[in-house]
Enzyme design. Structure first.
Site, PDB file in Angstrom:
ATOM      1  N   HIS A  15       0.829  -1.227   0.000  1.00 32.95           N
ATOM      2  CA  HIS A  15       0.000   0.000   0.000  1.00 32.95           C
ATOM      3  C   HIS A  15       0.859   1.271   0.000  1.00 32.95           C
ATOM      4  O   HIS A  15       0.516   2.271   0.643  1.00 32.95           O
ATOM      5  CB  HIS A  15      -0.956   0.015   1.200  1.00 32.95           C
ATOM      6  CG  HIS A  15      -1.961  -1.101   1.162  1.00 32.95           C
ATOM      7  ND1 HIS A  15      -3.126  -1.018   0.445  1.00 32.95           N
ATOM      8  CD2 HIS A  15      -1.956  -2.334   1.703  1.00 32.95           C
ATOM      9  CE1 HIS A  15      -3.805  -2.151   0.578  1.00 32.95           C
ATOM     10  NE2 HIS A  15      -3.101  -2.971   1.322  1.00 32.95           N
ATOM     11  N   ASN A  32     -10.398  -2.913   2.308  1.00 31.38           N
ATOM     12  CA  ASN A  32     -10.045  -2.916   0.890  1.00 31.38           C
ATOM     13  C   ASN A  32     -11.298  -2.609   0.074  1.00 31.38           C
ATOM     14  O   ASN A  32     -12.393  -2.528   0.625  1.00 31.38           O
ATOM     15  CB  ASN A  32      -9.510  -4.292   0.472  1.00 31.38           C
ATOM     16  CG  ASN A  32      -8.042  -4.487   0.818  1.00 31.38           C
ATOM     17  OD1 ASN A  32      -7.279  -3.534   0.875  1.00 31.38           O
ATOM     18  ND2 ASN A  32      -7.664  -5.717   1.051  1.00 31.38           N
ATOM     19  N   TYR A  69       0.225  -4.364  11.973  1.00 28.45           N
ATOM     20  CA  TYR A  69       0.119  -2.967  11.542  1.00 28.45           C
ATOM     21  C   TYR A  69       0.901  -2.049  12.477  1.00 28.45           C
ATOM     22  O   TYR A  69       1.719  -1.244  12.042  1.00 28.45           O
ATOM     23  CB  TYR A  69      -1.343  -2.537  11.403  1.00 28.45           C
ATOM     24  CG  TYR A  69      -1.905  -2.974  10.073  1.00 28.45           C
ATOM     25  CD1 TYR A  69      -2.010  -4.325   9.767  1.00 28.45           C
ATOM     26  CD2 TYR A  69      -2.270  -2.071   9.093  1.00 28.45           C
ATOM     27  CE1 TYR A  69      -2.475  -4.753   8.539  1.00 28.45           C
ATOM     28  CE2 TYR A  69      -2.731  -2.491   7.862  1.00 28.45           C
ATOM     29  CZ  TYR A  69      -2.844  -3.825   7.586  1.00 28.45           C
ATOM     30  OH  TYR A  69      -3.289  -4.248   6.365  1.00 28.45           O
TER      31      TYR A  69
END
Ligand code: NDP
Length: 493
Positions: free
Chosen positions: A55, A128, A338
Site C-alpha cells: 500500500h 479494501n 500494523y
C-alpha cells in the site's frame, strides 16, 4: 505561507544567501563553515522514510461520518449512539503491490483505510475495495505479497510468480476473479466500494456480541477503467486517481459513501454453512441483509501530503468500546503487524503525529520517552501504576463479554478445502453476480495476464476456472491457447 520573512537555519538563525555556496575565492572549493549548505543537504538526504512494504502508493482526505440509522441494539459504540451524530474521519486509498511512484490505475486491490476520531478514541477500519482476500491464514501473507512484487533476480514483475502462487492456492480464486473483473481497475476512490472484509464483532449495552461485516458503498456509482484505458492512463496520468479525489474535493464536489452492516447473532457462527471467519468468503446478502448505518462524506483535502497521508498510520487494533475483533486468523495477525510496521516506519511515537492522534478523546497512558517524543511526554505526571497520585486507572466497565474458545493448540487447517470451499462462492460470482459483459471482460483480462505464463502453471489455473464453471474454464483455455484436456489432468501428477 510565512512570506516576506527571512529564511533561517533549523535553529532559527537568519540565512543571508540561499543561492551561492561559500567558497574560497570565486572558483575555489566549498568551505566546511557553510553550515547552511551542509544542513540543507543533510536534511534532503533524509527526506524519505521507509516506504510501506504494501500500500505504498496512496492518497487521502478528511471528512465526516453521519449516523442515519439506529444500531444501538447491536453496539454501545458512542460513534453510533444517535441518529444525526457526526464524527470526523480520515480515509486513505491505495494500490497494494506498486511502489510509491507507481501508477494509480494498475490492476490491484485498492486499500480503503478509514480512521474515525471518536470521543472514545480512534476507531480504524482498515479495509479494501473487495469484501474478501486472497489468503485466509496470515502465515501465507509474506509469501503471497512477494509474488505481487519484484522478482529477486531481475527486479522485474513477471506474471508467472503470481499465477504460480495462485494456482497452488485455490482459496485465492474468489479474490482473483474480483481482481480480474472490471472492478480490478477502478477509476478512483470516488467510484469504488470499501469493505471491512474481516468479520468483526459488535457489543451492546447488555454485553451481547454480534458478528458484523462492514460495507461502505459509493454513492457516485461504480466507475472502472477498461483494461486498455487503465494501461493508457498509467502512461498519460499515472496519478489519475490521486488527482481525481483531490480536484473533486477542491471543487466542493464532496464524494459520499453509504456505510452498512451485516449482522450475525453470535451463536449463528457455530452452525452457519459458510465459515464465518474465513476471509475468502462473503456472507450472502440473502442470509444477512445489509442494514444502513450512516453516510460518509469526504470534504477536506490534506494540506501537506507527507505530514498527513504518508505518515498516516491505520491499525485494526484501534477499536472502541462496542466494536471488537473476531477469531478471523488474518485479522488476529493484522492486530499485531500494523502497529509493528508503523513502529518500524515512523518510530515508536507515531501516535503523536497529528493525523494519527486521538482528536476527541484524551490520551492517558504510562508510555513515556522513546525516539522523537515531542509532545511534552506527560510532563511531571507520575509514570507508573498503581499509584497514589491520581493517575489514570483501568476501568473494568470496558471488559468485553467472554468469548468461548476451546481446543488443543496445534496448527489446524480449519477449512474443508473441498470443491464447495474453493469453488462455490466463485461460482456464485461468475454465474449470478457478473453479467455477460462482466464475464467477457473477466476472461479477456485473465487471458492478457496469463498469456505468457509457463504451460504447467496455466494448466493448474485453468483447471480451477473449469471447476468454477465448465464454460468459463474452456473459454480461458481457448483465449490462452491451452488444451483443456491437458489442463484437466493438471492435478493428476
Ligand atoms: P447479491 O446478489 O445479494 O449481492 C451481490 C453483490 O455483488 C452486491 O453487493 C453487489 O454490490 C456486488 N456486485 C455486483 N456486481 C459486481 C461486480 N461486477 N463485481 C463485484 N461485485 C459486484 O449476492 P450474494 O450476497 O449472494 O453474493 C453473490 C456473490 O456476489 C458472492 O459470491 C460474491 O462473489 C459477490 N459479492 C457479494 C458480496 C456480499 O457481501 N455478499 C459483496 C460483493 C460481492 P454493488 O452494490 O457494489 O453492485
Amino acid at each position: 505561507m510565512d512570506n516576506y520573512k527571512s529564511l533561517t537555519t533549523k535553529a532559527g538563525c537568519p540565512v543571508s544567501n540561499n543561492q551561492h555556496s561559500m567558497t574560497a575565492g570565486p572558483r575555489g572549493p566549498v568551505l566546511m563553515q557553510d553550515v547552511h549548505l551542509i544542513e540543507k543537504m543533510a536534511h534532503f538526504n533524509r527526506e524519505r522514510i521507509p516506504e510501506r512494504v504494501v500500500h505504498a502508493k496512496g492518497y487521502g482526505a478528511y471528512g465526516t461520518l453521519t449516523v442515519t440509522q439506529d444500531i444501538t441494539q447491536f453496539t454501545k459504540a458512542k460513534i453510533f449512539s444517535d441518529i444525526g451524530k457526526q464524527t470526523e474521519c480520515f480515509f486513505r486509498f491505495s494500490t497494494v503491490g506498486g511502489e510509491s511512484g507507481s501508477a494509480d490505475t494498475e490492476r490491484d486491490p485498492r486499500g480503503f483505510s478509514m480512521k474515525f476520531y471518536t470521543e472514545e478514541g480512534n476507531w480504524d477500519l482498515v479495509g479494501n475495495n473487495t469484501p474478501i482476500f486472497f489468503i485466509r491464514d496470515p502465515l501465507k501473507f509474506s509469501d503471497f505479497i512477494h509474488t505481487q512484487k519484484r522478482e529477486p533476480g531481475s527486479h522485474l514483475k513477471p506474471n508467472w510468480m503470481k499465477w504460480d502462487y495462485w494456482s497452488l492456492s485455490p482459496e485465492s480464486l474468489h479474490q482473483v476473479m474480483f481482481l480480474f473483473s472490471a472492478r480490478g481497475t477502478p477509476k478512483s476512490a470516488r467510484f469504488m466500494n470499501g469493505y471491512g472484509s474481516h468479520t468483526y464483532s459488535l457489543i451492546n449495552h447488555s454485553g451481547e456480541r454480534h458478528w458484523v461485516k462492514f460495507h461502505v458503498k459509493t454513492m457516485q456509482g461504480i466507475q472502472n477503467f477498461t483494461a486498455d484505458e487503465a494501461t493508457r492512463m498509467a502512461g498519460e496520468d499515472p496519478d489519475y486517481s490521486t488527482r481525481d479525489l483531490y480536484e473533486a474535493i477542491a471543487r466542493n464536489e464532496f464524494p459520499k459513501w453509504k456505510m452498512s452492516v451485516q449482522i450475525m447473532p453470535e451463536s449463528d457462527a457455530e452452525t452457519y454453512h459458510w465459515h464465518p471467519f474465513d476471509l475468502t468468503k462473503v456472507w450472502p446478502h440473502e442470509d444477512y441483509p445489509l442494514q444502513e448505518v450512516g453516510i460518509v462524506e469526504l470534504n477536506r483535502n490534506p494540506e501537506n501530503y507527507f505530514a498527513e497521508v504518508e505518515q498516516a498510520a491505520f491499525e485494526p487494533n484501534n477499536r472502541v468500546p462496542g466494536i471488537s475483533f473476531s477469531p478471523d486468523k488474518v485479522l488476529q495477525n493484522r492486530v499485531l503487524s500494523y502497529g509493528d510496521a508503523h513502529r518500524y516506519r515512523l518510530g515508536i511515537n507515531y501516535d503523536q503525529i497529528p493525523v494519527n492522534q486521538a482528536k476527541h478523546s484524551k490520551v492517558r497512558t504510562y508510555h513515556r520517552d522513546g525516539s522523537m517524543r515531542v509532545d511534552g511526554n506527560h510532563g511531571n505526571a507520575v509514570n507508573y501504576e498503581p499509584n497514589t497520585y491520581g493517575g489514570p486507572m483501568e476501568d473494568p466497565a470496558y471488559d468485553e463479554p467472554p468469548l468461548k474458545i476451546e481446543g488443543e493448540a496445534t496448527r489446524y487447517n480449519s477449512y474443508t478445502c473441498d470443491d464447495r470451499d474453493y469453488y462455490e462462492q466463485p461460482k456464485m460470482f461468475y454465474q449470478h453476480t457478473l453479467d455477460d459483459l462482466g464475464r467477457k471482460q473477466l476472461i479477456q483480462n485473465l487471458a492478457t495476464s496469463m498469456n505468457k505464463v509457463p504451460k504447467n502453471i496455466q494448466h493448474r489455473q485453468v483447471y480451477h476456472f473449469y471447476k468454477v464453471d465448465k464454460e468459463f474454464g474452456e473459454q480461458v483455455a481457448k483465449a490462452i491457447d491451452v488444451n483443456i484436456e491437458d489442463a484437466l489432468k493438471a492435478w493428476e501428477t
